[in-house]
Every structure is written in C-alpha cells, then in structure tokens.
Write an enzyme that holds these catalytic residues in place. Sequence first.
Site, PDB file in Angstrom:
ATOM      1  N   ASP A  19      19.034 -56.662   1.533  1.00 50.84           N
ATOM      2  CA  ASP A  19      17.629 -56.565   1.903  1.00 50.84           C
ATOM      3  C   ASP A  19      17.388 -57.586   3.010  1.00 50.84           C
ATOM      4  O   ASP A  19      18.226 -58.474   3.242  1.00 50.84           O
ATOM      5  CB  ASP A  19      16.767 -56.863   0.671  1.00 50.84           C
ATOM      6  CG  ASP A  19      15.285 -56.842   0.969  1.00 50.84           C
ATOM      7  OD1 ASP A  19      14.842 -55.932   1.687  1.00 50.84           O
ATOM      8  OD2 ASP A  19      14.572 -57.749   0.495  1.00 50.84           O
ATOM      9  N   ASP A  21      13.733 -59.136   4.209  1.00 50.60           N
ATOM     10  CA  ASP A  21      12.674 -60.127   4.052  1.00 50.60           C
ATOM     11  C   ASP A  21      12.870 -60.955   2.783  1.00 50.60           C
ATOM     12  O   ASP A  21      13.011 -60.413   1.685  1.00 50.60           O
ATOM     13  CB  ASP A  21      11.308 -59.444   3.997  1.00 50.60           C
ATOM     14  CG  ASP A  21      11.010 -58.692   5.276  1.00 50.60           C
ATOM     15  OD1 ASP A  21      11.579 -59.046   6.313  1.00 50.60           O
ATOM     16  OD2 ASP A  21      10.212 -57.735   5.225  1.00 50.60           O
ATOM     17  N   ASP A 192      15.602 -59.838  -3.092  1.00 53.13           N
ATOM     18  CA  ASP A 192      14.675 -60.743  -3.774  1.00 53.13           C
ATOM     19  C   ASP A 192      13.656 -60.002  -4.616  1.00 53.13           C
ATOM     20  O   ASP A 192      12.948 -60.614  -5.413  1.00 53.13           O
ATOM     21  CB  ASP A 192      13.906 -61.569  -2.733  1.00 53.13           C
ATOM     22  CG  ASP A 192      12.905 -60.708  -1.976  1.00 53.13           C
ATOM     23  OD1 ASP A 192      11.687 -60.858  -2.198  1.00 53.13           O
ATOM     24  OD2 ASP A 192      13.339 -59.844  -1.191  1.00 53.13           O
TER      25      ASP A 192
END
Length: 272
Positions: A19, A21, A192
């Site tokens: 991922d 961000d 996250d």
Amino acid sequence: MTANAHGASEDRRVAAFFDLDKTIIAKSSTLAFSKPFFDQGLINRRSVLKSSYAQFLFLFSGADHDQMERMRTHLTNMCAGWDVDQVRAIVAETLHDIVDPLVFAEAADLIADHKARGHDVVVVSASGEEVVTPIARLLGADHSAATRMTVVDGKFTGGLDFYCYGEQKAGVVRELAATYDYDLDRCFAYSDSSTDLPMLAEVGHPTAVNPDRTLRKEAAEKGWAILTFSNPVPLRARLPSTSRTAGATSAAVGLAAVLAGALTYAVLRRKR
C-alpha cells in the site's frame, strides 16, 4: 521443477505488494500543498483551513468502509472540472522539495531488501494513478496499480474509471499473480489499513504496518507480523532518481495530498 508443502512451485515468482499512504509515505502533506492551490484559485481560504485540520486528523485516524466511500464521493465531486495540466504545473513549480521527506526509511530499506532477494515490488493503492505510477517508478517498483480518475478534454469529470480499493485491490493482486506467475503463498503484502484486509489475505506473508486499531486486532488474532515505521528521510538521499521522474512525482503527490486532506476533513466532520 520442485514444489513446496502446499503444492506450489518453488520456481514461480515472488512479489511484495505495498500500500502507499502511511505504509510507504509517512503522512499527508496537505498543509504544504494548500497555499499554492489557494494562490492559483483552485481552493479558497476556508479550504486551506480545512486542509490544515485534515492533515492532523489523517495522521491519527483510520478510515472504515463507510468513511472511505464518503471520501471517494467527496473526492470526485471536489475535483470535477479541475484542469489537470494546471494542477500539475502548479505542483511541479512549488512542491518539488516537499516530496523527498515523505518516504519512511524503513519502507525504503524493506523495498531494497525485497529487490535484493529477487522479488518483484508492486505498489497497489487507492490513490490516483497520477500519484502511484511515478512514485512507484521512483521507488524502483516493478509494477503498480491505482485508482483511475476519468479525464475528458484535459479535465477531471468527477467520475472514476476504476477504484483500487478493498476487494478491488485483492482482485488486482490476483490478476497480477496470473499475469506474472506469482506464487501468492510465497508472496508478501504490507498495509496500514483494515480496508486492505482482502489484499493482505491473498498472500502467504501479510504484514500490518503502522496499523489502525481494527487491522492491529486482526493481525494479532491471525498471527500476522506487525511493523512500526517512524523514520521518514529524504527520498533522494536513499534512492536513485532521474529528472524525468522527479518532476512527475512532485506533481502527482501534490495533487493527491490536497485532495486526500480535504476528503478526510469532510468525512470526520460528518461524524461529529
């Protein structure tokens, strides 16, 4: 040709899916991007204040499915009619120095480690491909997948051609595995956010990075690895770049961060 205990070939390829961000990039840089957009008339003074507030909330809040859907709707509505070339030009002129500090040193080291082990590195993100493609290239990733916003006559229309989120991310991982012969049982994934649980579940080695509360709980219950990245450093000090990719990356990250910040503010404001 050899096979492991699960019947998967040892000769098949391995990938690490990341991922973007808050997994590779440390934060939203919305506040830094607000002034030049304000100066050029794309956002007003109230939006500048919203973006400042959104930057703080983005760093300390997770987003569940409903929040992400509201963010998606707000994103497409907000940028509808924006001239893509104008936005990119503004960002390229004013934000080059903002891009470098965004990448976690730990993420850069992890990417380098996977590359050294002969693994493909793939960035899979719900952010727009204007962001993901140049950053992935700058990081040395082999492939990337991202949300595609609809552009007609050089302007954002407010629509999406593809939303790289949730189950769609997992679908992208499966498609890439089929295309490049990845053995998903031996592959890695990092995120996250609990919204990326479908992607994490596709691989044999899922890892939660700076996880939100829901993902942390899920990772603990499933015995997944949990990592903390906390040391953003200048990207150009750690990774080779070219003038051709650096300018594109600056423009892409600037656009995405401004949009993401305003979205986060709108979502959390509705919850109050």
